[in-house]
Design a protein around this motif. Sequence first.
Motif, PDB file in Angstrom:
ATOM      1  N   ALA A   2       0.859  -1.180   0.000  1.00 43.23           N
ATOM      2  CA  ALA A   2       0.000   0.000   0.000  1.00 43.23           C
ATOM      3  C   ALA A   2       0.893   1.227   0.000  1.00 43.23           C
ATOM      4  O   ALA A   2       1.936   1.242   0.650  1.00 43.23           O
ATOM      5  CB  ALA A   2      -0.909   0.016   1.228  1.00 43.23           C
ATOM      6  N   ASP A   3       0.501   2.241  -0.741  1.00 46.20           N
ATOM      7  CA  ASP A   3       1.272   3.469  -0.815  1.00 46.20           C
ATOM      8  C   ASP A   3       0.317   4.622  -0.546  1.00 46.20           C
ATOM      9  O   ASP A   3      -0.471   5.010  -1.405  1.00 46.20           O
ATOM     10  CB  ASP A   3       1.933   3.593  -2.191  1.00 46.20           C
ATOM     11  N   GLY A   4       0.390   5.142   0.685  1.00 46.97           N
ATOM     12  CA  GLY A   4      -0.483   6.239   1.089  1.00 46.97           C
ATOM     13  C   GLY A   4      -0.114   7.541   0.401  1.00 46.97           C
ATOM     14  O   GLY A   4       1.002   7.726  -0.082  1.00 46.97           O
ATOM     15  N   SER A  15      -0.729   3.975   4.834  1.00 44.89           N
ATOM     16  CA  SER A  15      -0.462   2.659   4.252  1.00 44.89           C
ATOM     17  C   SER A  15      -0.665   1.570   5.290  1.00 44.89           C
ATOM     18  O   SER A  15      -1.301   0.546   5.018  1.00 44.89           O
ATOM     19  CB  SER A  15       0.975   2.599   3.726  1.00 44.89           C
ATOM     20  N   SER A  52      -5.028   5.761  -0.982  1.00 45.49           N
ATOM     21  CA  SER A  52      -3.869   4.879  -1.004  1.00 45.49           C
ATOM     22  C   SER A  52      -3.968   3.954  -2.210  1.00 45.49           C
ATOM     23  O   SER A  52      -5.060   3.554  -2.598  1.00 45.49           O
ATOM     24  CB  SER A  52      -3.834   4.037   0.280  1.00 45.49           C
ATOM     25  N   SER A 119       6.543   0.576  -5.737  1.00 48.91           N
ATOM     26  CA  SER A 119       5.688   1.753  -5.586  1.00 48.91           C
ATOM     27  C   SER A 119       6.028   2.780  -6.663  1.00 48.91           C
ATOM     28  O   SER A 119       7.041   2.674  -7.356  1.00 48.91           O
ATOM     29  CB  SER A 119       5.882   2.361  -4.192  1.00 48.91           C
TER      30      SER A 119
END
Length: 181
Positions: A2-4, A15, A52, A119
């Motif tokens: 996950a990439d906030g 994330s 995200s 990412s």
Amino acid sequence: LADGMGTGEKANMQSERVLNLLEEMLGCESEEIDSINTINTILSLEEKEVFSTLDIILFDLFTAKAEFIKAGATESYLKRDGEVTSLSAQALPIGIIENIDIAKETIKLKNNDYIYMVSDGFLEAFMNDRELIKEKILNMEYRNPQKIADELFNEAYARSLGKLKDDVSIIVVKVREEIYD
């Protein structure tokens, strides 16, 4: 993966929150897409803009089938038999709008396949040159996934002249067939 939204601690907290929610829901035997849609609804209803990307791979250890689920994530890469292919899909990150389309792709993995999930910060460090990334992956001589991830991170850091503009996450998975008698 996950990439906030954003960089640093705030993005890390977003994330981590998304991944924790996903882990809890999947642990309760909720279907993957239902879990993602629920998290999307939670994020989209919050007063502050919170979103995200999600990049998920779920694989069945018995059938070797892998399901790639993407919501706003950059492409992943599959290295197999001396070739690198992109696994990508167009989908918005979660938390932006109430109803989103989630991209899914299923492939059968083979012994000695490598899967690379990165990412957008990694992609940005390579100036979005996807062919160069594929070339770097293809020429990796290491067999250890952690060593490969470390080398790719070092390359991204060097290309950014020591000043990464965005958070960089890299996951490398090696598929190994275990035979039991």
